[in-house]
Scaffold this active site. Structure first.
Site, PDB file in Angstrom:
ATOM      1  N   ASP A  57      40.338  43.079  33.446  1.00 28.19           N
ATOM      2  CA  ASP A  57      40.755  42.598  34.682  1.00 28.19           C
ATOM      3  C   ASP A  57      39.893  40.939  34.630  1.00 28.19           C
ATOM      4  OD1 ASP A  57      41.639  44.231  35.987  1.00 28.19           O
ATOM      5  OD2 ASP A  57      40.164  44.634  37.356  1.00 28.19           O
ATOM      6  N   HIS A 108      46.454  40.348  38.887  1.00 27.95           N
ATOM      7  CA  HIS A 108      45.521  40.351  39.664  1.00 27.95           C
ATOM      8  C   HIS A 108      45.274  39.629  40.814  1.00 27.95           C
ATOM      9  CE1 HIS A 108      41.320  42.735  40.255  1.00 27.95           C
ATOM     10  NE2 HIS A 108      40.818  41.443  39.924  1.00 27.95           N
ATOM     11  N   HIS A 112      40.338  35.665  44.634  1.00 31.67           N
ATOM     12  CA  HIS A 112      40.137  36.745  44.393  1.00 31.67           C
ATOM     13  C   HIS A 112      39.535  37.090  45.896  1.00 31.67           C
ATOM     14  CE1 HIS A 112      37.653  39.957  42.629  1.00 31.67           C
ATOM     15  NE2 HIS A 112      38.191  39.891  41.522  1.00 31.67           N
ATOM     16  N   HIS A 208      36.233  44.964  32.363  1.00 30.29           N
ATOM     17  CA  HIS A 208      36.546  43.557  32.477  1.00 30.29           C
ATOM     18  C   HIS A 208      36.437  42.725  31.972  1.00 30.29           C
ATOM     19  CE1 HIS A 208      35.475  45.264  36.677  1.00 30.29           C
ATOM     20  NE2 HIS A 208      36.023  44.061  36.934  1.00 30.29           N
TER      21      HIS A 208
END
Length: 263
Positions: A57, A108, A112, A208
């Protein structure tokens, strides 16, 4: 003598049915969410191969992604990168390198934020705004979504499915974002939390490549070498799903829907 006359409520019933139909059409994702209690994302797959899904990610930073790409290139490993669209728009060169190196690009999201806190219309706008950015930069068909923070509900999954997306979680968490040190990251992947559920065929590993996870740079080569020593093959998620006989949990085995967004 009084006679009681019962009037036929045909008009009233017709109006009630019309209202109900309007509500179902206007708020179909909410209706699905109410009556479907078992919509789940994909956490892992059942395979007859030795394949493991490798994922990263990225939402912010520029220090970590390039060293990770160098490691993957050196080791000859392909992975899936779940990118937030604002990061991708600011780092087109890195995204294009991912594509050139043979990696899979997935979404993604845009902002966020926890998408399950939004309305169906807002979820669709978040997914499609990211979709347009990522597809324009990469030229790839973007069809996998990992929601920010892993936050999901029936509403999110039903909207994603309608837009042609499969929602992907993970079954092995490196916890690299906590910065526990490279040895702990290696342990988390190879041995699992709790111990005894280390990465194996069909699993999806979460790393990540944001700057919040600097330990990944040192941990990744060891993880790759150790998994290869067990004759496991690290692959992008789409390749893992192609090899899957089914996915886990069972509620994630949803039929793919025709994509209605940009292609």
């Amino acid at each position: 003598m009084k006679f009681i006359v019962f009037k036929r409520p045909a008009l009233r019933n017709a109006m009630l049915w019309a209202i109900l139909l309007f509500v179902v059409l206007a708020y179909r994702e909410n209706v699905i969410a109410v009556f479907s209690s078992k919509l789940k994302p994909i956490y892992s797959a059942e395979v007859t191969t030795s394949e493991i899904g490798l994922t990263f990610d990225i939402s912010w930073g520029e220090k970590t992604p390039e060293p990770i790409l160098d490691i993957l290139q050196e080791k000859g490993v392909k992975a899936t990168f779940f990118l937030s669209s604002p990061w991708a728009a600011k780092h087109e060169d890195l995204v294009k390198r991912m594509v050139a190196d043979g990696h899979e690009i997935a979404s993604h999201g845009n902002r966020h934020i926890d998408l399950n806190t939004l309305s169906p219309g807002e979820i669709e706008r978040e997914i499609m705004s990211a979709h347009e950015v990522l597809q324009q930069i990469t030229g790839q068909k973007i069809s996998l979504l990992r929601p920010p923070n892993g936050a999901y509900d029936n509403k999110l999954i039903s909207v994603s499915q309608r837009l042609g997306y499969q929602v992907i979680q993970w079954s092995v968490d490196s916890l690299d974002w906590k910065r526990p040190g490279p040895e702990a990251v290696i342990h988390n992947v190879l041995n699992g939390l709790p111990n005894g559920h280390g990465a194996g065929p069909g699993d999806i590993i979460l790393f990540h490549a944001s700057d919040s996870a600097p330990d990944t740079i040192k941990a990744l080569p060891v993880v790759i070498d150790q998994l290869r020593a067990k004759n496991y093959q690290l692959v992008p998620v789409s390749q893992l799903l192609k090899s899957a006989t089914k996915t886990w949990p069972p509620e994630s085995n949803l039929p793919p829907l025709e994509q209605t967004g940009s292609s």
